[in-house]
Design a protein around this motif. Sequence first.
Motif, PDB file in Angstrom:
ATOM      1  N   UNK A 251      50.174  -6.950  41.363  1.00 38.23           N
ATOM      2  CA  UNK A 251      49.435  -6.273  40.306  1.00 38.23           C
ATOM      3  C   UNK A 251      50.199  -6.394  39.008  1.00 38.23           C
ATOM      4  N   UNK A 252      49.475  -6.278  37.914  1.00 34.42           N
ATOM      5  CA  UNK A 252      50.079  -6.332  36.591  1.00 34.42           C
ATOM      6  C   UNK A 252      50.284  -4.950  36.025  1.00 34.42           C
ATOM      7  N   UNK A 253      50.096  -4.838  34.711  1.00 32.89           N
ATOM      8  CA  UNK A 253      50.356  -3.577  34.042  1.00 32.89           C
ATOM      9  C   UNK A 253      49.132  -3.166  33.245  1.00 32.89           C
ATOM     10  N   UNK A 254      49.019  -1.876  32.969  1.00 33.67           N
ATOM     11  CA  UNK A 254      47.916  -1.381  32.172  1.00 33.67           C
ATOM     12  C   UNK A 254      47.020  -0.433  32.948  1.00 33.67           C
ATOM     13  N   UNK A 255      45.996   0.080  32.257  1.00 33.71           N
ATOM     14  CA  UNK A 255      45.138   1.101  32.844  1.00 33.71           C
ATOM     15  C   UNK A 255      44.353   0.592  34.046  1.00 33.71           C
ATOM     16  N   UNK A 256      43.929  -0.683  34.031  1.00 32.53           N
ATOM     17  CA  UNK A 256      43.166  -1.196  35.172  1.00 32.53           C
ATOM     18  C   UNK A 256      44.027  -1.253  36.431  1.00 32.53           C
ATOM     19  N   UNK A 257      45.277  -1.672  36.266  1.00 30.61           N
ATOM     20  CA  UNK A 257      46.179  -1.693  37.418  1.00 30.61           C
ATOM     21  C   UNK A 257      46.497  -0.277  37.883  1.00 30.61           C
ATOM     22  N   UNK A 258      46.692   0.646  36.940  1.00 33.04           N
ATOM     23  CA  UNK A 258      46.925   2.042  37.308  1.00 33.04           C
ATOM     24  C   UNK A 258      45.737   2.597  38.096  1.00 33.04           C
ATOM     25  N   UNK A 259      44.527   2.224  37.661  1.00 29.75           N
ATOM     26  CA  UNK A 259      43.328   2.703  38.350  1.00 29.75           C
ATOM     27  C   UNK A 259      43.265   2.174  39.780  1.00 29.75           C
ATOM     28  N   UNK A 260      43.659   0.923  39.974  1.00 27.20           N
ATOM     29  CA  UNK A 260      43.694   0.352  41.320  1.00 27.20           C
ATOM     30  C   UNK A 260      44.698   1.106  42.189  1.00 27.20           C
ATOM     31  N   UNK A 261      45.880   1.364  41.650  1.00 27.58           N
ATOM     32  CA  UNK A 261      46.906   2.091  42.406  1.00 27.58           C
ATOM     33  C   UNK A 261      46.399   3.478  42.772  1.00 27.58           C
ATOM     34  N   UNK A 262      45.787   4.162  41.810  1.00 27.73           N
ATOM     35  CA  UNK A 262      45.246   5.498  42.073  1.00 27.73           C
ATOM     36  C   UNK A 262      44.218   5.457  43.208  1.00 27.73           C
ATOM     37  N   UNK A 263      43.338   4.456  43.182  1.00 24.53           N
ATOM     38  CA  UNK A 263      42.300   4.362  44.213  1.00 24.53           C
ATOM     39  C   UNK A 263      42.897   4.016  45.578  1.00 24.53           C
ATOM     40  N   UNK A 264      43.923   3.171  45.603  1.00 25.36           N
ATOM     41  CA  UNK A 264      44.574   2.850  46.881  1.00 25.36           C
ATOM     42  C   UNK A 264      45.213   4.092  47.498  1.00 25.36           C
ATOM     43  N   UNK A 265      45.827   4.909  46.652  1.00 30.16           N
ATOM     44  CA  UNK A 265      46.439   6.146  47.157  1.00 30.16           C
ATOM     45  C   UNK A 265      45.361   7.115  47.646  1.00 30.16           C
ATOM     46  N   UNK A 266      44.252   7.185  46.936  1.00 25.48           N
ATOM     47  CA  UNK A 266      43.146   8.028  47.376  1.00 25.48           C
ATOM     48  C   UNK A 266      42.592   7.538  48.712  1.00 25.48           C
TER      49      UNK A 266
END
Length: 648
Positions: A251-266
């Motif tokens: 994964x890279x950096x930025x809000x889209x990557x943060x959103x992916x990480x958040x969804x994976x944790x969810x």
Amino acid sequence: MASTSRDRDTEAAVEAILRRTGGHPRVAAPLGLGKPHALLNALYRAVQGREDRSLTIFTALSLTRPAPGKGLAGRFAAPFLARHFGEAYVDLDYALAQARDALPANVHVHEFYMQSGALLGSGAAQRDYISQNYTHVARDLVGRDIDVLVQLVALRDGRISLSSNPDLTFDFLDHLARSGKPKPFCVAVAHPDMPYVSGHAEAEEGLFDLLVVPDVSPPLFALPRSPIEPAEFALGMHASALVVDGGTLQIGIGALSDALVRALILRHEQNGSWREGLDALDVTGGTRRWMDGWGGSAAFATGLYGASEMVMDGFMHLQRAGILRRRAYDDLERERRAAAGEDVGTEGGHYLRGAFLLGSRELYAWMHRSEVDDPDAIDMCRVSNVNHLYGDHQPLAALQRRGARFFNTCMMATLAGAAVSDGLEDGRVVSGVGGQFNFVAMAHELPGGRSILLLRSTRGKGRRAASNIRFNYGHTTIPRHLRDVYVTEYGVADLRGLSDEACVEAMLSVADARFVDALAEEAKGAGKLRRDFVVPEAWRAHTPEGLAAALEPMRRRGLLDPFPFGSDFTEVERRLLPALGWLRDAGKGALLRALLAPGRPVDGEIEALDRMGLARPGSIAERLERRLVRAALRRQGRLAPDRTPRQA
């Protein structure tokens, strides 16, 4: 092997560099965090304005503090930036001059990756930009007569670690040695806050000719944490359904990557809520089709392995959540046994391999702690290992990267599947290719690997909204013959192996409904879509309003916190952010109505106005700004009294 001399004086290091190079140094410096700012600034000042001297720098991602801007944006940003970076932070002088298009004639800066959008107006930066794949940089530097290499490093017990940036240095020096060219004058600058990373990041004794250990070091660059907008959260939800347990993640950096990480944790921690949220978002069932075919929906029993050119905060959050934990081993037989399900232990195995590090101060502290607690866990190494598949390490790398999901972002995409990630059709460079092409190509070579490009379906708001999905565009970063998977906030388009017409339909299915008819007509006019094609009614729900309705149950349950991993903003600043965003995007009519009828007071209004420096306006302009901010705060209070959701 030559020994490393040691000094505390930056100016003495500059004098040594100038003596070695006859006053015309050609310097290689790492991208991002690994630049020694104080040394480079002193070198720049020693050359600036001197006709008998020159300076040429080969680097990438010369990070500078964001400019606060003017008006209300400046009132908000200036105090925040001063607090976040601190008074002691030192920007790169050449980067500031470059951004103003004011570099002296005797200074040239060649970057292969720019701070995104920062140098669009710099003629010198645009002319001196070098378009390269990340893995080709070290090879190409051999022909550029580099005579100085500088790098920020970490020290421990007399050992030197390249810490954040083992990415290019070792490869560059190896290429030089093979070519028979002399080794440059190598200068390391120690920084007490650089995390020490052992293993492949450690430098051999004598690699550096000079080690500078200054008495005082400026703070490291730390990225401010950005909010995740609802559309980005929706995009992350779709993307998270494509990750397979036991697989590999980039994964890279930025809000889209943060959103992916958040969804994976969810998905991992609250699987029922994740499934319900995905069902609501996936109106057509397209995402769940790919989820069942080659993705995943369960919590992570085996866990993921990280193989990413960039190590950023998201990997830290995934490790803490128990998702990033599959170990890889640099021994082919042991890796085969692990892939077969055998328990081969954890010693010598790493769950994250990266080439460079950039993120928050929390990330740097986590790296330091990981080295102390589990020195095998994180392997910082050459970019040729991370981004490149071919060579002696190919059988092992292919096995380690099983189930690969390489997530990158792009600015625009065409209906035929080409990606626009680094530049505009007028030729100006926004950022750079970096490693994106490497990962896209690698995904096509790895069995079961997928390249997944993330993009918002639109940019701008209201009448200024435009589609990021285009029929065609005059510049591409990833050619359409390497098309694979795209994800927007409206779903997943799997393009691999499809005909042009099927690609067009798939991309239309994840486009914003406001633009889908015009895009379809363009495709029909070019003969890429049959004339009797009719846009399915389900796609008409792909609007901001439809997205908000689909996300509403999750919002009510407190799952849409824009800062799920913590915030660098105060509570008052978080209250101001949506209000200022509305003011930025609102049309003249809406602003006039807000001025004439600001509404009833809301809680926290006085504190917010004080934070903006508008508690006691002293001019007509300030009184107008005060009234606008007050109206926006009241509007936000009316529309969303629980605008800041509870932490999930």
